[in-house]
Design an enzyme around this catalytic site. Structure first.
Site, PDB file in Angstrom:
ATOM      1  N   HIS A  24      33.333  15.489  22.118  1.00 19.85           N
ATOM      2  CA  HIS A  24      34.807  15.303  22.129  1.00 19.85           C
ATOM      3  C   HIS A  24      35.154  14.159  21.187  1.00 19.85           C
ATOM      4  O   HIS A  24      34.935  12.991  21.508  1.00 19.85           O
ATOM      5  CB  HIS A  24      35.289  14.972  23.548  1.00 19.85           C
ATOM      6  CG  HIS A  24      36.781  14.831  23.662  1.00 19.85           C
ATOM      7  ND1 HIS A  24      37.505  15.456  24.651  1.00 19.85           N
ATOM      8  CD2 HIS A  24      37.680  14.131  22.937  1.00 19.85           C
ATOM      9  CE1 HIS A  24      38.790  15.159  24.518  1.00 19.85           C
ATOM     10  NE2 HIS A  24      38.922  14.340  23.487  1.00 19.85           N
ATOM     11  N   HIS A  26      38.148  12.778  17.977  1.00 24.32           N
ATOM     12  CA  HIS A  26      39.333  12.957  17.131  1.00 24.32           C
ATOM     13  C   HIS A  26      38.995  12.418  15.751  1.00 24.32           C
ATOM     14  O   HIS A  26      38.823  11.209  15.584  1.00 24.32           O
ATOM     15  CB  HIS A  26      40.528  12.200  17.710  1.00 24.32           C
ATOM     16  CG  HIS A  26      40.899  12.682  19.081  1.00 24.32           C
ATOM     17  ND1 HIS A  26      41.846  13.654  19.289  1.00 24.32           N
ATOM     18  CD2 HIS A  26      40.411  12.349  20.303  1.00 24.32           C
ATOM     19  CE1 HIS A  26      41.936  13.901  20.595  1.00 24.32           C
ATOM     20  NE2 HIS A  26      41.070  13.124  21.230  1.00 24.32           N
ATOM     21  N   LEU A  27      38.870  13.319  14.773  1.00 27.68           N
ATOM     22  CA  LEU A  27      38.535  12.885  13.409  1.00 27.68           C
ATOM     23  C   LEU A  27      39.776  12.729  12.540  1.00 27.68           C
ATOM     24  O   LEU A  27      39.675  12.226  11.418  1.00 27.68           O
ATOM     25  CB  LEU A  27      37.555  13.863  12.758  1.00 27.68           C
ATOM     26  CG  LEU A  27      36.159  13.933  13.385  1.00 27.68           C
ATOM     27  CD1 LEU A  27      35.279  14.938  12.620  1.00 27.68           C
ATOM     28  CD2 LEU A  27      35.487  12.567  13.423  1.00 27.68           C
ATOM     29  N   ARG A  28      40.941  13.193  13.032  1.00 25.34           N
ATOM     30  CA  ARG A  28      42.209  13.067  12.287  1.00 25.34           C
ATOM     31  C   ARG A  28      42.136  13.815  10.952  1.00 25.34           C
ATOM     32  O   ARG A  28      41.332  14.703  10.772  1.00 25.34           O
ATOM     33  CB  ARG A  28      42.581  11.595  12.077  1.00 25.34           C
ATOM     34  CG  ARG A  28      42.512  10.718  13.322  1.00 25.34           C
ATOM     35  CD  ARG A  28      43.409  11.188  14.435  1.00 25.34           C
ATOM     36  NE  ARG A  28      43.542  10.163  15.477  1.00 25.34           N
ATOM     37  CZ  ARG A  28      43.887  10.427  16.728  1.00 25.34           C
ATOM     38  NH1 ARG A  28      44.119  11.660  17.132  1.00 25.34           N
ATOM     39  NH2 ARG A  28      44.005   9.436  17.596  1.00 25.34           N
ATOM     40  N   LYS A 110      41.059  24.166  23.212  1.00 24.36           N
ATOM     41  CA  LYS A 110      41.478  22.942  23.896  1.00 24.36           C
ATOM     42  C   LYS A 110      42.836  23.156  24.546  1.00 24.36           C
ATOM     43  O   LYS A 110      43.799  23.576  23.890  1.00 24.36           O
ATOM     44  CB  LYS A 110      41.558  21.785  22.887  1.00 24.36           C
ATOM     45  CG  LYS A 110      41.997  20.460  23.492  1.00 24.36           C
ATOM     46  CD  LYS A 110      40.956  19.875  24.438  1.00 24.36           C
ATOM     47  CE  LYS A 110      41.474  18.703  25.259  1.00 24.36           C
ATOM     48  NZ  LYS A 110      41.598  17.468  24.497  1.00 24.36           N
ATOM     49  N   HIS A 147      42.324  18.964  28.928  1.00 27.01           N
ATOM     50  CA  HIS A 147      42.890  17.628  29.176  1.00 27.01           C
ATOM     51  C   HIS A 147      43.522  17.726  30.566  1.00 27.01           C
ATOM     52  O   HIS A 147      44.595  18.324  30.726  1.00 27.01           O
ATOM     53  CB  HIS A 147      43.928  17.254  28.115  1.00 27.01           C
ATOM     54  CG  HIS A 147      44.452  15.858  28.303  1.00 27.01           C
ATOM     55  ND1 HIS A 147      44.166  14.822  27.453  1.00 27.01           N
ATOM     56  CD2 HIS A 147      45.206  15.320  29.291  1.00 27.01           C
ATOM     57  CE1 HIS A 147      44.732  13.704  27.894  1.00 27.01           C
ATOM     58  NE2 HIS A 147      45.379  13.986  29.020  1.00 27.01           N
ATOM     59  N   HIS A 185      36.827  13.942  29.273  1.00 24.76           N
ATOM     60  CA  HIS A 185      37.051  12.511  29.528  1.00 24.76           C
ATOM     61  C   HIS A 185      37.476  12.217  30.967  1.00 24.76           C
ATOM     62  O   HIS A 185      38.561  11.687  31.215  1.00 24.76           O
ATOM     63  CB  HIS A 185      38.038  11.904  28.521  1.00 24.76           C
ATOM     64  CG  HIS A 185      39.249  12.741  28.172  1.00 24.76           C
ATOM     65  ND1 HIS A 185      40.082  13.275  29.116  1.00 24.76           N
ATOM     66  CD2 HIS A 185      39.750  13.118  26.971  1.00 24.76           C
ATOM     67  CE1 HIS A 185      41.045  13.947  28.509  1.00 24.76           C
ATOM     68  NE2 HIS A 185      40.860  13.872  27.209  1.00 24.76           N
ATOM     69  N   LEU A 230      44.385   7.706  27.074  1.00 26.41           N
ATOM     70  CA  LEU A 230      44.698   8.702  28.104  1.00 26.41           C
ATOM     71  C   LEU A 230      43.516   9.637  28.290  1.00 26.41           C
ATOM     72  O   LEU A 230      42.905  10.028  27.294  1.00 26.41           O
ATOM     73  CB  LEU A 230      45.942   9.501  27.698  1.00 26.41           C
ATOM     74  CG  LEU A 230      47.250   8.693  27.815  1.00 26.41           C
ATOM     75  CD1 LEU A 230      48.397   9.435  27.154  1.00 26.41           C
ATOM     76  CD2 LEU A 230      47.570   8.399  29.288  1.00 26.41           C
ATOM     77  N   ASP A 258      35.567  10.757  22.981  1.00 28.18           N
ATOM     78  CA  ASP A 258      37.028  10.690  22.862  1.00 28.18           C
ATOM     79  C   ASP A 258      37.447   9.556  21.921  1.00 28.18           C
ATOM     80  O   ASP A 258      38.493   8.929  22.117  1.00 28.18           O
ATOM     81  CB  ASP A 258      37.715  10.553  24.230  1.00 28.18           C
ATOM     82  CG  ASP A 258      39.209  10.855  24.138  1.00 28.18           C
ATOM     83  OD1 ASP A 258      39.625  11.497  23.161  1.00 28.18           O
ATOM     84  OD2 ASP A 258      39.963  10.425  25.036  1.00 28.18           O
ATOM     85  N   HIS A 262      43.774   5.034  15.910  1.00 28.28           N
ATOM     86  CA  HIS A 262      45.179   4.901  15.495  1.00 28.28           C
ATOM     87  C   HIS A 262      45.247   3.636  14.648  1.00 28.28           C
ATOM     88  O   HIS A 262      44.598   2.629  14.989  1.00 28.28           O
ATOM     89  CB  HIS A 262      46.099   4.720  16.706  1.00 28.28           C
ATOM     90  CG  HIS A 262      46.218   5.942  17.561  1.00 28.28           C
ATOM     91  ND1 HIS A 262      47.067   6.984  17.257  1.00 28.28           N
ATOM     92  CD2 HIS A 262      45.595   6.291  18.702  1.00 28.28           C
ATOM     93  CE1 HIS A 262      46.968   7.923  18.189  1.00 28.28           C
ATOM     94  NE2 HIS A 262      46.069   7.530  19.080  1.00 28.28           N
ATOM     95  N   ALA A 274      48.217   5.930  22.529  1.00 25.15           N
ATOM     96  CA  ALA A 274      47.033   5.972  23.393  1.00 25.15           C
ATOM     97  C   ALA A 274      45.830   6.361  22.564  1.00 25.15           C
ATOM     98  O   ALA A 274      45.905   7.297  21.766  1.00 25.15           O
ATOM     99  CB  ALA A 274      47.248   6.993  24.500  1.00 25.15           C
TER     100      ALA A 274
HETATM  101  C1  NCD Z   1      43.953  11.004  22.065  1.00 16.24           C
HETATM  102  C2  NCD Z   1      44.533  10.914  20.652  1.00 16.24           C
HETATM  103  O1  NCD Z   1      44.950   9.830  20.243  1.00 16.24           O
HETATM  104  O2  NCD Z   1      44.558  11.931  19.958  1.00 16.24           O
HETATM  105  N1  NCD Z   1      44.291   9.810  22.783  1.00 16.24           N
HETATM  106  C3  NCD Z   1      43.637   9.306  23.852  1.00 16.24           C
HETATM  107  O3  NCD Z   1      44.132   8.333  24.428  1.00 16.24           O
HETATM  108  N2  NCD Z   1      42.514   9.812  24.283  1.00 16.24           N
HETATM  109  C4  NCD Z   1      44.430  12.224  22.736  1.00 16.24           C
HETATM  110  C5  NCD Z   1      43.676  12.539  24.005  1.00 16.24           C
HETATM  111  O4  NCD Z   1      42.491  12.879  23.976  1.00 16.24           O
HETATM  112  O5  NCD Z   1      44.275  12.425  25.081  1.00 16.24           O
HETATM  113 ZN    ZN Z   2      40.672  13.262  23.204  1.00 17.28          ZN
END
Ligand code: NCD
Ligand code: ZN
Length: 367
Positions: A24, A26-28, A110, A147, A185, A230, A258, A262, A274
């Site tokens: 899990h 987030h690579l953006r 997802k 989620h 998560h 989150l 996760d 940001h 988050a």
């Molecule tokens: C994630 C995100 O920033 O994309 N943020 C987080 O707090 N985990 C989204 C997510 O997985 O809830």
């Molecule tokens: Zn996530």
């Protein structure tokens, strides 16, 4: 929880593991993708890549294009394999998902309840509408990644995961007993108990941050946006339940960072985003937890074996080596954005000392 000196003294000087995967992340996209992707690829062989871009990755064609951009961001990590996910929305076409899964483009779907978290506005507003999608996924063996939080404003934010289990996940799993589900998560003892009791088609990922911090971290000496994510961290008893689950050796629990970067200004703002960026030292962070719990021999199962087994994928043959050598994590990392600039991010564990260090393979260095 602080380690007992005895457990530290008996730790081995180094530890070799099958190369782990991140189930899990987030690579953006764009500059942020080019900045953070190498920090994941350095430790992990594969990663389940979250689809919550703007706009979200909802079709096979969009996932193919995104996978290509990820690979282009990783010229020095030829072996890294991004595993793509489809972002479910009210209008998702089950036929496109099934075609993308059969072609090997999508590994999973997802499910974001609409407005549950970052970039989830296009998520699912009513699970009942997705029944045909869940039925298709169940029949083709495509995993559903969840989620697990209700978005009902009347429900206290610290209860949203537990309420989701009762209202949505338990009925869904009963309606589709053959559907592979990963509760992502997890943050509560209720989720640990749910997953343990649910049978072999249900699993959960656990992040490093939820193993290290409880909700006090967000308020220690002032408001600390770098610990806001989150689902939000919960009370200490939940953190302890997650630790027991992670080190239990049970195949239903596996690694998913996760890591959710940001830009600093977006975190440290009047309405901060988050997400915790933990990718650069995630494997060391998990190793520390397993050491503190005197369960280092179970790290490989959690990090490198349970995930592939659940997804029906081969285990990585390559090894990594962790050396027991304390290192201080910087307050800020500046990552090359691949276009002549840098991206500055506050990493998880900023300013802390971690006991383990991943030995570089192939001469790459830390950010
Ligand atoms: C994630 C995100 O920033 O994309 N943020 C987080 O707090 N985990 C989204 C997510 O997985 O809830
Ligand atoms: Zn996530």
């Amino acid at each position: 929880m602080s380690p007992s000196p005895a457990s530290i003294e008996t730790s081995p000087p180094s530890l070799s593991l099958r190369r782990p995967d991140d189930w899990h992340v987030h690579l953006r996209d764009g500059a942020m993708l080019r900045a953070v992707a190498p920090t994941t690829a350095r430790s992990f062989a594969r990663a389940i890549v979250m689809p919550n871009l703007v706009p979200p990755v909802t079709t096979t064609a969009a996932a193919q294009a995104y996978r290509q951009r990820i690979l282009e961001a990783l010229p020095d990590h030829a072996g890294f394999q991004p595993l793509m996910t489809a972002y479910l929305c009210d209008g998702t076409d089950p036929e496109d998902l099934a075609a993308g899964f059969r072609q090997g483009v999508f590994t999973a779907c997802k499910l974001y309840p609409a407005h549950a978290t970052t970039n989830s506005a296009a998520g699912v507003s009513d699970l009942a509408r997705l029944e045909p999608v869940f039925a298709t996924m169940e029949s083709i063996g495509m995993p559903l990644l969840v989620h697990g939080e209700v978005t009902d404003a009347c429900v206290d934010i610290f209860d949203r995961e537990a309420v989701f289990l009762e209202r949505h996940l338990d009925p869904l799993v009963r309606r589709h007993p053959g559907l592979k589900v990963v509760l992502e998560h997890i943050t509560t003892e209720q989720s640990v108990a749910f997953v343990e009791g649910a049978g072999a088609s249900v699993a959960a990922t656990i992040t490093p941050h939820h193993l290290h911090i409880n909700r006090n971290a967000m308020f220690r000496g002032g408001l600390r946006p770098d610990f806001y994510c989150l689902p939000v961290a919960k009370r200490e008893r939940h953190r302890l339940a997650l630790r027991r689950a992670a080190v239990s050796g049970r195949p239903c629990f596996f690694l998913g960072t996760d890591s959710a970067p940001h830009a600093r200004a977006a975190k440290e703002s009047a309405c901060g985003c988050a997400g915790i960026f933990n990718a650069p030292w995630a494997i060391e962070s998990y190793a520390q937890v397993f050491e503190e719990e005197q369960a280092l021999e179970r790290l490989q199962g959690f990090a490198s074996e349970h995930g592939p087994r659940f997804y029906g994928l081969p285990q990585n043959e390559e090894q990594i080596r962790l050396v027991r050598e304390p290192q201080r994590i910087p307050e800020l990392v500046r990552l090359d954005d691949g276009a002549g600039g840098t991206v500055a991010l506050v990493p998880f564990h900023a300013g802390d000392i971690l006991n383990w260090r991943l030995e570089a393979s192939g001469g790459e260095d830390r950010p």
